[in-house]
Motif scaffolding. Structure first.
Motif, PDB file in Angstrom:
ATOM      1  N   LYS A   1     -26.042 -14.050  54.752  1.00 25.93           N
ATOM      2  CA  LYS A   1     -25.739 -13.948  53.080  1.00 25.93           C
ATOM      3  C   LYS A   1     -26.898 -13.688  52.165  1.00 25.93           C
ATOM      4  CE  LYS A   1     -25.419 -19.049  52.590  1.00 25.93           C
ATOM      5  NZ  LYS A   1     -24.258 -20.111  52.197  1.00 25.93           N
ATOM      6  N   ALA A   2     -28.134 -14.313  52.714  1.00 25.95           N
ATOM      7  CA  ALA A   2     -29.181 -13.861  51.842  1.00 25.95           C
ATOM      8  C   ALA A   2     -29.613 -12.547  51.661  1.00 25.95           C
ATOM      9  CB  ALA A   2     -30.453 -14.932  52.338  1.00 25.95           C
ATOM     10  N   GLN A   3     -29.284 -11.837  53.077  1.00 28.35           N
ATOM     11  CA  GLN A   3     -29.569 -10.364  52.935  1.00 28.35           C
ATOM     12  C   GLN A   3     -28.699  -9.711  51.919  1.00 28.35           C
ATOM     13  OE1 GLN A   3     -29.190  -8.997  56.796  1.00 28.35           O
ATOM     14  NE2 GLN A   3     -29.454  -6.848  56.175  1.00 28.35           N
ATOM     15  N   ALA A   4     -27.284 -10.193  52.160  1.00 28.48           N
ATOM     16  CA  ALA A   4     -26.380  -9.545  51.312  1.00 28.48           C
ATOM     17  C   ALA A   4     -26.651  -9.687  49.804  1.00 28.48           C
ATOM     18  CB  ALA A   4     -24.933  -9.810  51.987  1.00 28.48           C
ATOM     19  N   ARG A   5     -26.991 -10.715  49.633  1.00 32.21           N
ATOM     20  CA  ARG A   5     -26.924 -11.054  48.022  1.00 32.21           C
ATOM     21  C   ARG A   5     -28.117 -10.377  47.765  1.00 32.21           C
ATOM     22  NH1 ARG A   5     -24.990 -14.889  44.936  1.00 32.21           N
ATOM     23  NH2 ARG A   5     -24.371 -16.038  46.518  1.00 32.21           N
ATOM     24  N   LYS A   6     -29.184 -10.130  48.432  1.00 27.62           N
ATOM     25  CA  LYS A   6     -30.409  -9.192  47.909  1.00 27.62           C
ATOM     26  C   LYS A   6     -29.889  -7.762  47.727  1.00 27.62           C
ATOM     27  CE  LYS A   6     -34.962  -7.686  49.211  1.00 27.62           C
ATOM     28  NZ  LYS A   6     -36.016  -7.547  50.317  1.00 27.62           N
ATOM     29  N   LEU A   7     -29.019  -7.269  48.565  1.00 27.53           N
ATOM     30  CA  LEU A   7     -28.434  -5.905  48.362  1.00 27.53           C
ATOM     31  C   LEU A   7     -27.714  -5.713  47.278  1.00 27.53           C
ATOM     32  CD1 LEU A   7     -27.198  -5.017  52.049  1.00 27.53           C
ATOM     33  CD2 LEU A   7     -29.078  -3.705  50.574  1.00 27.53           C
ATOM     34  N   CYS A   8     -26.763  -6.941  46.908  1.00 30.02           N
ATOM     35  CA  CYS A   8     -26.110  -6.829  45.752  1.00 30.02           C
ATOM     36  C   CYS A   8     -26.928  -7.154  44.477  1.00 30.02           C
ATOM     37  CB  CYS A   8     -25.079  -7.823  45.767  1.00 30.02           C
ATOM     38  SG  CYS A   8     -23.682  -7.895  46.989  1.00 30.02           S
ATOM     39  N   ASP A   9     -27.846  -7.727  44.394  1.00 30.84           N
ATOM     40  CA  ASP A   9     -28.871  -7.722  43.276  1.00 30.84           C
ATOM     41  C   ASP A   9     -29.433  -6.618  42.936  1.00 30.84           C
ATOM     42  OD1 ASP A   9     -28.044 -10.670  43.032  1.00 30.84           O
ATOM     43  OD2 ASP A   9     -29.679 -11.282  43.865  1.00 30.84           O
ATOM     44  N   ILE A  10     -30.012  -5.929  44.207  1.00 30.04           N
ATOM     45  CA  ILE A  10     -30.620  -4.506  43.840  1.00 30.04           C
ATOM     46  C   ILE A  10     -29.679  -3.892  43.310  1.00 30.04           C
ATOM     47  CG2 ILE A  10     -31.813  -2.894  44.862  1.00 30.04           C
ATOM     48  CD1 ILE A  10     -33.152  -4.954  46.936  1.00 30.04           C
ATOM     49  N   SER A  11     -28.313  -3.500  43.890  1.00 30.39           N
ATOM     50  CA  SER A  11     -27.382  -2.680  43.244  1.00 30.39           C
ATOM     51  C   SER A  11     -27.129  -2.852  41.956  1.00 30.39           C
ATOM     52  CB  SER A  11     -26.045  -2.901  44.210  1.00 30.39           C
ATOM     53  OG  SER A  11     -26.389  -2.763  45.560  1.00 30.39           O
ATOM     54  N   ALA A  12     -27.153  -3.997  41.490  1.00 28.95           N
ATOM     55  CA  ALA A  12     -27.053  -3.957  39.993  1.00 28.95           C
ATOM     56  C   ALA A  12     -28.264  -3.725  39.178  1.00 28.95           C
ATOM     57  CB  ALA A  12     -26.625  -5.758  39.606  1.00 28.95           C
ATOM     58  N   GLU A  13     -29.295  -4.332  39.803  1.00 30.69           N
ATOM     59  CA  GLU A  13     -30.812  -3.980  38.826  1.00 30.69           C
ATOM     60  C   GLU A  13     -31.110  -2.593  38.827  1.00 30.69           C
ATOM     61  OE1 GLU A  13     -33.405  -6.977  40.677  1.00 30.69           O
ATOM     62  OE2 GLU A  13     -31.943  -8.738  39.979  1.00 30.69           O
ATOM     63  N   LYS A  14     -31.339  -1.966  40.194  1.00 25.95           N
ATOM     64  CA  LYS A  14     -32.023  -0.813  40.305  1.00 25.95           C
ATOM     65  C   LYS A  14     -30.925   0.420  40.021  1.00 25.95           C
ATOM     66  CE  LYS A  14     -34.112   2.406  43.751  1.00 25.95           C
ATOM     67  NZ  LYS A  14     -34.719   2.288  44.741  1.00 25.95           N
ATOM     68  N   PHE A  15     -29.652   0.350  40.305  1.00 21.09           N
ATOM     69  CA  PHE A  15     -28.616   1.250  40.224  1.00 21.09           C
ATOM     70  C   PHE A  15     -27.659   1.046  38.879  1.00 21.09           C
ATOM     71  CE2 PHE A  15     -29.896   1.633  44.663  1.00 21.09           C
ATOM     72  CZ  PHE A  15     -30.193   3.098  44.856  1.00 21.09           C
ATOM     73  N   HIS A  16     -27.806  -0.140  38.205  1.00 25.63           N
ATOM     74  CA  HIS A  16     -26.966  -0.821  37.208  1.00 25.63           C
ATOM     75  C   HIS A  16     -25.372  -0.503  37.495  1.00 25.63           C
ATOM     76  CE1 HIS A  16     -30.945  -0.544  34.908  1.00 25.63           C
ATOM     77  NE2 HIS A  16     -31.017   0.576  35.491  1.00 25.63           N
ATOM     78  N   LEU A  17     -24.955  -0.983  38.730  1.00 27.10           N
ATOM     79  CA  LEU A  17     -23.697  -0.782  39.032  1.00 27.10           C
ATOM     80  C   LEU A  17     -23.220  -2.189  38.821  1.00 27.10           C
ATOM     81  CD1 LEU A  17     -24.131   1.118  42.497  1.00 27.10           C
ATOM     82  CD2 LEU A  17     -23.768   1.972  40.391  1.00 27.10           C
ATOM     83  N   ASN A  18     -21.834  -2.326  38.920  1.00 28.47           N
ATOM     84  CA  ASN A  18     -21.062  -3.611  38.498  1.00 28.47           C
ATOM     85  C   ASN A  18     -20.780  -4.078  39.980  1.00 28.47           C
ATOM     86  OD1 ASN A  18     -19.545  -5.484  37.804  1.00 28.47           O
ATOM     87  ND2 ASN A  18     -17.719  -4.308  37.424  1.00 28.47           N
ATOM     88  N   VAL A  19     -21.473  -5.510  40.148  1.00 27.17           N
ATOM     89  CA  VAL A  19     -21.115  -6.324  41.369  1.00 27.17           C
ATOM     90  C   VAL A  19     -20.270  -7.346  41.097  1.00 27.17           C
ATOM     91  CG1 VAL A  19     -22.694  -7.607  43.150  1.00 27.17           C
ATOM     92  CG2 VAL A  19     -23.550  -5.544  42.183  1.00 27.17           C
ATOM     93  N   GLY A  20     -19.446  -7.354  41.958  1.00 30.44           N
ATOM     94  CA  GLY A  20     -18.241  -8.492  41.854  1.00 30.44           C
ATOM     95  C   GLY A  20     -18.681  -9.880  42.448  1.00 30.44           C
ATOM     96  N   ARG A  21     -17.861 -10.856  42.568  1.00 30.57           N
ATOM     97  CA  ARG A  21     -18.152 -12.097  43.167  1.00 30.57           C
ATOM     98  C   ARG A  21     -18.571 -11.982  44.496  1.00 30.57           C
ATOM     99  NH1 ARG A  21     -12.640 -13.458  41.000  1.00 30.57           N
ATOM    100  NH2 ARG A  21     -13.106 -14.103  39.076  1.00 30.57           N
ATOM    101  N   PHE A  22     -19.442 -13.116  44.784  1.00 26.67           N
ATOM    102  CA  PHE A  22     -19.906 -13.169  46.024  1.00 26.67           C
ATOM    103  C   PHE A  22     -18.776 -14.055  46.804  1.00 26.67           C
ATOM    104  CE2 PHE A  22     -23.452 -14.260  49.357  1.00 26.67           C
ATOM    105  CZ  PHE A  22     -23.868 -13.007  49.428  1.00 26.67           C
ATOM    106  N   HIS A  23     -17.932 -13.398  47.577  1.00 21.52           N
ATOM    107  CA  HIS A  23     -16.968 -14.076  48.434  1.00 21.52           C
ATOM    108  C   HIS A  23     -17.487 -14.878  49.590  1.00 21.52           C
ATOM    109  CE1 HIS A  23     -13.848 -13.216  45.377  1.00 21.52           C
ATOM    110  NE2 HIS A  23     -14.333 -12.011  45.504  1.00 21.52           N
ATOM    111  N   GLU A  24     -17.627 -16.061  49.736  1.00 20.59           N
ATOM    112  CA  GLU A  24     -17.995 -16.697  51.095  1.00 20.59           C
ATOM    113  C   GLU A  24     -16.551 -17.202  51.746  1.00 20.59           C
ATOM    114  OE1 GLU A  24     -21.391 -19.185  51.281  1.00 20.59           O
ATOM    115  OE2 GLU A  24     -22.243 -18.199  49.321  1.00 20.59           O
ATOM    116  N   LYS A  25     -15.526 -16.442  51.454  1.00 22.99           N
ATOM    117  CA  LYS A  25     -14.304 -16.695  52.311  1.00 22.99           C
ATOM    118  C   LYS A  25     -13.583 -15.290  52.464  1.00 22.99           C
ATOM    119  CE  LYS A  25     -12.162 -17.513  47.527  1.00 22.99           C
ATOM    120  NZ  LYS A  25     -11.324 -18.245  46.916  1.00 22.99           N
TER     121      LYS A  25
END
Length: 118
Positions: free
Chosen positions: A25-49
């Protein structure tokens, strides 16, 4: 399942579902954070279910055809061992998750019965 389809840019809009578990999950969160920051993409909720047809925990990234050529190669190069479902957004959820579904990493079986209940 048929031969895994690699993502192709043939639609106007897409979701990338980054699959993860407790150990990744830490690796996935990092990918999501960079997706938002670097690419300015809309990142949804981080579903742990489990959500919808997805058989794993996931986070959804929304992007358009204009982002595809830069984002998908970057995502593939940086996902390490994570599986990513990339699918079109055409308005037909079933087709988007079957005919227009593409994979980075290991293809996993989706819960397609979910669409019969929606």
């Amino acid at each position: 399942m048929n031969k895994t389809q690699r993502p192709i840019n043939s639609h106007k809009a897409y979701h990338a579902h980054i699959y993860f578990d407790e150990a990744t999950k830490a690796q996935a969160r990092k990918l999501c954070d960079i997706s938002a920051e670097k690419f300015h993409l809309n990142v949804g909720r981080f579903h742990e279910k489990l959500i919808g047809p997805h058989p794993c925990w996931s986070c959804q990234v929304t992007f358009g055809a204009k982002d595809f050529e830069n984002y998908i190669p970057w995502l593939d190069a940086n996902r390490e061992n994570l599986t990513v479902l990339v699918h079109a957004l055409t308005g037909d959820d079933y087709k988007d998750h079957t005919e227009f579904a593409y994979w980075l990493g290991q293809e996993v079986e989706l819960n397609l019965a979910f669409f019969k209940n929606t």
